[in-house]
Design a protein around this motif. Structure first.
Motif, PDB file in Angstrom:
ATOM      1  N   ASN A  51     -53.036  14.976   7.339  1.00  0.00           N
ATOM      2  CA  ASN A  51     -53.319  13.546   7.212  1.00  0.00           C
ATOM      3  C   ASN A  51     -52.317  12.752   8.050  1.00  0.00           C
ATOM      4  N   PRO A  52     -52.728  12.252   9.221  1.00  0.00           N
ATOM      5  CA  PRO A  52     -51.799  11.522  10.096  1.00  0.00           C
ATOM      6  C   PRO A  52     -51.102  10.346   9.415  1.00  0.00           C
ATOM      7  N   ARG A  53     -51.746   9.751   8.414  1.00  0.00           N
ATOM      8  CA  ARG A  53     -51.123   8.623   7.727  1.00  0.00           C
ATOM      9  C   ARG A  53     -49.894   9.044   6.919  1.00  0.00           C
ATOM     10  N   SER A  54     -49.779  10.328   6.660  1.00  0.00           N
ATOM     11  CA  SER A  54     -48.640  10.811   5.875  1.00  0.00           C
ATOM     12  C   SER A  54     -47.349  10.829   6.686  1.00  0.00           C
ATOM     13  N   ARG A  55     -47.417  10.439   7.958  1.00  0.00           N
ATOM     14  CA  ARG A  55     -46.196  10.394   8.778  1.00  0.00           C
ATOM     15  C   ARG A  55     -45.170   9.420   8.202  1.00  0.00           C
ATOM     16  N   ILE A  56     -45.628   8.379   7.517  1.00  0.00           N
ATOM     17  CA  ILE A  56     -44.683   7.403   6.973  1.00  0.00           C
ATOM     18  C   ILE A  56     -43.877   7.982   5.815  1.00  0.00           C
ATOM     19  N   TYR A  57     -44.322   9.116   5.294  1.00  0.00           N
ATOM     20  CA  TYR A  57     -43.603   9.754   4.189  1.00  0.00           C
ATOM     21  C   TYR A  57     -42.683  10.870   4.671  1.00  0.00           C
ATOM     22  N   GLN A  58     -42.647  11.104   5.984  1.00  0.00           N
ATOM     23  CA  GLN A  58     -41.750  12.135   6.511  1.00  0.00           C
ATOM     24  C   GLN A  58     -40.307  11.790   6.152  1.00  0.00           C
ATOM     25  N   THR A  59     -39.490  12.820   6.029  1.00  0.00           N
ATOM     26  CA  THR A  59     -38.100  12.613   5.629  1.00  0.00           C
ATOM     27  C   THR A  59     -37.151  12.779   6.809  1.00  0.00           C
ATOM     28  N   ILE A  60     -36.088  12.012   6.771  1.00  0.00           N
ATOM     29  CA  ILE A  60     -35.000  12.117   7.741  1.00  0.00           C
ATOM     30  C   ILE A  60     -33.752  12.521   6.962  1.00  0.00           C
ATOM     31  N   ALA A  61     -33.259  13.717   7.218  1.00  0.00           N
ATOM     32  CA  ALA A  61     -32.091  14.226   6.495  1.00  0.00           C
ATOM     33  C   ALA A  61     -30.872  14.204   7.409  1.00  0.00           C
ATOM     34  N   LEU A  62     -29.807  13.580   6.938  1.00  0.00           N
ATOM     35  CA  LEU A  62     -28.561  13.486   7.696  1.00  0.00           C
ATOM     36  C   LEU A  62     -27.407  13.890   6.790  1.00  0.00           C
ATOM     37  N   GLU A  63     -26.752  14.973   7.116  1.00  0.00           N
ATOM     38  CA  GLU A  63     -25.586  15.387   6.342  1.00  0.00           C
ATOM     39  C   GLU A  63     -24.380  14.615   6.850  1.00  0.00           C
ATOM     40  N   MET A  64     -23.905  13.693   6.029  1.00  0.00           N
ATOM     41  CA  MET A  64     -22.828  12.804   6.436  1.00  0.00           C
ATOM     42  C   MET A  64     -21.536  13.122   5.693  1.00  0.00           C
ATOM     43  N   SER A  65     -20.430  12.939   6.390  1.00  0.00           N
ATOM     44  CA  SER A  65     -19.114  13.045   5.768  1.00  0.00           C
ATOM     45  C   SER A  65     -18.501  11.656   5.740  1.00  0.00           C
ATOM     46  N   TYR A  66     -18.082  11.213   4.562  1.00  0.00           N
ATOM     47  CA  TYR A  66     -17.532   9.872   4.439  1.00  0.00           C
ATOM     48  C   TYR A  66     -16.009   9.870   4.354  1.00  0.00           C
ATOM     49  N   ASP A  67     -15.374  11.003   4.613  1.00  0.00           N
ATOM     50  CA  ASP A  67     -13.917  11.043   4.679  1.00  0.00           C
ATOM     51  C   ASP A  67     -13.462  10.247   5.900  1.00  0.00           C
ATOM     52  N   PRO A  68     -12.344   9.512   5.825  1.00  0.00           N
ATOM     53  CA  PRO A  68     -11.460   9.409   4.662  1.00  0.00           C
ATOM     54  C   PRO A  68     -11.823   8.263   3.722  1.00  0.00           C
ATOM     55  N   ILE A  69     -13.011   7.667   3.898  1.00  0.00           N
ATOM     56  CA  ILE A  69     -13.429   6.602   2.995  1.00  0.00           C
ATOM     57  C   ILE A  69     -13.621   7.164   1.590  1.00  0.00           C
ATOM     58  N   LEU A  70     -13.222   6.414   0.585  1.00  0.00           N
ATOM     59  CA  LEU A  70     -13.318   6.871  -0.792  1.00  0.00           C
ATOM     60  C   LEU A  70     -14.622   6.430  -1.423  1.00  0.00           C
ATOM     61  N   ALA A  71     -15.257   7.328  -2.118  1.00  0.00           N
ATOM     62  CA  ALA A  71     -16.484   6.991  -2.835  1.00  0.00           C
ATOM     63  C   ALA A  71     -16.134   6.153  -4.059  1.00  0.00           C
ATOM     64  N   PRO A  72     -17.069   5.353  -4.563  1.00  0.00           N
ATOM     65  CA  PRO A  72     -16.781   4.468  -5.700  1.00  0.00           C
ATOM     66  C   PRO A  72     -16.200   5.177  -6.914  1.00  0.00           C
ATOM     67  N   ASP A  73     -16.704   6.390  -7.240  1.00  0.00           N
ATOM     68  CA  ASP A  73     -16.195   7.073  -8.433  1.00  0.00           C
ATOM     69  C   ASP A  73     -14.750   7.523  -8.245  1.00  0.00           C
ATOM     70  N   VAL A  74     -14.348   7.817  -6.995  1.00  0.00           N
ATOM     71  CA  VAL A  74     -12.963   8.189  -6.726  1.00  0.00           C
ATOM     72  C   VAL A  74     -12.051   6.989  -6.903  1.00  0.00           C
ATOM     73  N   VAL A  75     -12.509   5.835  -6.466  1.00  0.00           N
ATOM     74  CA  VAL A  75     -11.715   4.616  -6.606  1.00  0.00           C
ATOM     75  C   VAL A  75     -11.453   4.320  -8.076  1.00  0.00           C
ATOM     76  N   LYS A  76     -12.462   4.515  -8.913  1.00  0.00           N
ATOM     77  CA  LYS A  76     -12.301   4.229 -10.334  1.00  0.00           C
ATOM     78  C   LYS A  76     -11.238   5.120 -10.971  1.00  0.00           C
ATOM     79  N   SER A  77     -11.129   6.358 -10.516  1.00  0.00           N
ATOM     80  CA  SER A  77     -10.197   7.300 -11.128  1.00  0.00           C
ATOM     81  C   SER A  77      -8.746   6.930 -10.863  1.00  0.00           C
ATOM     82  N   MET A  78      -8.503   5.977  -9.971  1.00  0.00           N
ATOM     83  CA  MET A  78      -7.137   5.596  -9.637  1.00  0.00           C
ATOM     84  C   MET A  78      -6.548   4.619 -10.647  1.00  0.00           C
TER      85      MET A  78
END
Length: 215
Positions: A51-78
């Motif tokens: 179904n060509p219309r299903s192209r809008i449901y295709q997924t884009i996967a990006l493995e990202m590293s957010y170091d050295p930025i801290l994630a919100p849960d890490v900030v809370k633990s401080m």
């Protein structure tokens, strides 16, 4: 929609316990381990490959590293006595975390669907009329150049947000002009990299040349 990621499901369905939601998934649909609809839940009576219309449901996967930025849960633990400003992170529990706007990032988000990309520049790329008649195992109903442009621009925008800045869409115009059906340019890189796919008399910026080299 007949296809959705788990994050879309979490953001749109009311549930008491996330583990209960996980347990219900096998009764709701199936998923591909790889390919254009990777890691998305697909309704049992729907096959996106035909179904060509299903192209809008295709997924884009990006493995990202957010170091050295801290994630919100890490900030809370401080502790309450220490405050760190992370202006480009989306709010925790944001029900729009599955949407890619190009303005905020969510550390837990690694996969998006084409229909959930709202960034204006990326919508220009997605709205191409150069489409496949049959789904390709790697890029679905889009051609290789289209998917390459989407992934490179998305990744760079995320990295800019991670590093505390918002990228200018002007930096990506060199990629938008690339053909959707891409064939590697023949010849020495030094003789073509400064002007490929650009109007006569113009050259890439330093960042533009780097992004083009990533294709």
């Amino acid at each position: 929609r007949p296809i959705l990621t788990f994050r879309v499901l979490r953001n749109t369905v009311e549930f008491d316990n996330v583990s209960n939601l996980y347990e219900a998934l096998p009764f709701c649909g199936y998923a591909f381990r790889d390919g254009p609809w990777k890691d998305a839940l697909i309704a049992f009576d729907f096959d996106p490959r035909y179904n060509p219309r299903s192209r809008i449901y295709q997924t884009i996967a990006l493995e990202m590293s957010y170091d050295p930025i801290l994630a919100p849960d890490v900030v809370k633990s401080m502790g309450d006595g220490m405050q760190i400003s992370l202006p480009y992170f989306g709010a925790e529990g944001d029900l729009n975390s599955h949407i890619f706007s190009g303005r905020t990032i969510h550390p837990e988000s690694q996969i998006w669907q084409i229909c959930d990309i709202t960034d204006v520049l990326l919508r220009r790329v997605i709205s191409t009329t150069a489409l496949r008649h049959r789904a390709c195992q790697k890029t679905g109903f889009y051609h290789n150049g289209t998917i390459a442009k989407i992934m490179i621009i998305m990744r760079d925008k995320l990295e800019c947000l991670r590093d505390g800045c918002v990228a200018s869409d002007h930096d990506y115009e060199c990629l938008v002009g690339m053909p959707d059906i891409y064939q590697p340019v023949e010849g020495p890189v030094s003789s073509v990299s400064s002007r490929c796919f650009l109007p006569v008399g113009t050259t890439y910026s330093r960042k533009g040349a780097f992004l083009w080299s990533m294709v």
